[in-house]
Design an enzyme around this catalytic site. Structure first.
Site, mmCIF file in Angstrom:
data_model
loop_
_atom_site.group_PDB
_atom_site.id
_atom_site.type_symbol
_atom_site.label_atom_id
_atom_site.label_comp_id
_atom_site.label_asym_id
_atom_site.label_seq_id
_atom_site.Cartn_x
_atom_site.Cartn_y
_atom_site.Cartn_z
ATOM 1 N N ILE A 173 0.818 -1.211 0.000
ATOM 2 C CA ILE A 173 0.000 0.000 0.000
ATOM 3 C C ILE A 173 0.858 1.271 0.000
ATOM 4 O O ILE A 173 0.396 2.340 -0.400
ATOM 5 C CB ILE A 173 -0.953 -0.030 1.220
ATOM 6 C CG1 ILE A 173 -2.191 0.795 0.978
ATOM 7 C CG2 ILE A 173 -0.248 0.371 2.498
ATOM 8 C CD1 ILE A 173 -3.304 0.543 1.993
ATOM 9 N N HIS A 223 6.185 -11.909 5.850
ATOM 10 C CA HIS A 223 5.988 -11.492 4.460
ATOM 11 C C HIS A 223 7.327 -11.173 3.815
ATOM 12 O O HIS A 223 8.227 -10.631 4.448
ATOM 13 C CB HIS A 223 5.044 -10.283 4.372
ATOM 14 C CG HIS A 223 5.405 -9.152 5.287
ATOM 15 N ND1 HIS A 223 5.130 -9.168 6.634
ATOM 16 C CD2 HIS A 223 6.031 -7.985 5.043
ATOM 17 C CE1 HIS A 223 5.563 -8.047 7.190
ATOM 18 N NE2 HIS A 223 6.126 -7.313 6.246
ATOM 19 N N HIS A 249 9.135 -9.036 1.026
ATOM 20 C CA HIS A 249 9.001 -7.856 0.168
ATOM 21 C C HIS A 249 9.745 -8.145 -1.137
ATOM 22 O O HIS A 249 10.930 -8.506 -1.123
ATOM 23 C CB HIS A 249 9.682 -6.641 0.806
ATOM 24 C CG HIS A 249 9.045 -6.117 2.053
ATOM 25 N ND1 HIS A 249 8.266 -4.980 2.073
ATOM 26 C CD2 HIS A 249 9.089 -6.551 3.331
ATOM 27 C CE1 HIS A 249 7.866 -4.731 3.315
ATOM 28 N NE2 HIS A 249 8.351 -5.674 4.102
HETATM 29 P P1 AMP Z 1 7.113 -4.644 7.490
HETATM 30 O O1 AMP Z 1 7.665 -3.351 7.984
HETATM 31 O O2 AMP Z 1 8.169 -5.543 6.898
HETATM 32 O O3 AMP Z 1 6.274 -5.346 8.525
HETATM 33 O O4 AMP Z 1 6.195 -4.288 6.259
HETATM 34 C C1 AMP Z 1 4.807 -4.135 6.347
HETATM 35 C C2 AMP Z 1 4.380 -3.616 5.000
HETATM 36 O O5 AMP Z 1 2.976 -3.801 4.893
HETATM 37 C C3 AMP Z 1 4.652 -2.124 4.798
HETATM 38 O O6 AMP Z 1 5.491 -1.970 3.660
HETATM 39 C C4 AMP Z 1 3.258 -1.538 4.578
HETATM 40 O O7 AMP Z 1 3.237 -0.503 3.633
HETATM 41 C C5 AMP Z 1 2.472 -2.745 4.128
HETATM 42 N N1 AMP Z 1 1.049 -2.698 4.365
HETATM 43 C C6 AMP Z 1 0.407 -2.423 5.532
HETATM 44 N N2 AMP Z 1 -0.921 -2.512 5.391
HETATM 45 C C7 AMP Z 1 -1.140 -2.881 4.098
HETATM 46 C C8 AMP Z 1 -2.296 -3.141 3.336
HETATM 47 N N3 AMP Z 1 -3.529 -3.035 3.849
HETATM 48 N N4 AMP Z 1 -2.150 -3.481 2.037
HETATM 49 C C9 AMP Z 1 -0.923 -3.581 1.494
HETATM 50 N N5 AMP Z 1 0.211 -3.355 2.170
HETATM 51 C C10 AMP Z 1 0.116 -3.003 3.452
#
Ligand code: AMP
Length: 115
Positions: free
Chosen positions: A31, A100, A102
């Site tokens: 997002i 997750h 990236h």
């Molecule tokens: P992390 O810091 O590795 O936990 O990454 C979490 C990621 O999730 C961040 O890059 C956010 O931008 C992404 N994120 C959070 N909520 C959403 C969502 N609803 N849809 C897509 N990405 C998201």
């Protein structure tokens, strides 16, 4: 483990731009993209952090990497290259506690020494 926003995406309760899915893995666009291509690849199974991955889940983690490979090819960034990152806990800046991967690419990234 506490459920995260990603479980809602898996159940289609929250909208997401899903680019890949199979029985075990689902992938959707971040997002808040950090590059032209920024996709998150997650297991459907809830695993909070890399610290919680069990040996019997090794194949699942491998499937996440193979999904990333496929998506990178589809997005046209495979040849130029990309970065795969899994953040873990506080020092890794993990925000969502559902493992997750990236997939980041589509532009020249900086070396890790500058992060
Ligand atoms: P992390 O810091 O590795 O936990 O990454 C979490 C990621 O999730 C961040 O890059 C956010 O931008 C992404 N994120 C959070 N909520 C959403 C969502 N609803 N849809 C897509 N990405 C998201």
């Amino acid at each position: 483990m506490a459920e995260t926003i990603f479980s809602q995406i898996i159940r289609r309760e929250l909208p997401a731009d899903i680019v890949y899915e199979d029985d075990e893995v689902i992938a959707f666009r971040d997002i808040n993209p950090q590059a032209p291509v920024h996709v998150l690849i997650i297991p459907r199974e809830e695993i909070a952090t890399v610290n919680d991955i069990k040996p019997e889940q090794a194949e699942l983690i491998g499937k996440m990497v193979l999904a990333a490979q496929k998506i990178a090819a589809e997005e046209g960034i495979a040849e130029d290259g990309f970065r795969l990152v899994i953040n873990c806990n506080r020092h890794g800046c993990q925000e969502v506690f559902h493992v997750h991967l990236h997939l980041i690419g589509g532009r020249q990234l900086r070396g890790l020494s500058s992060s």
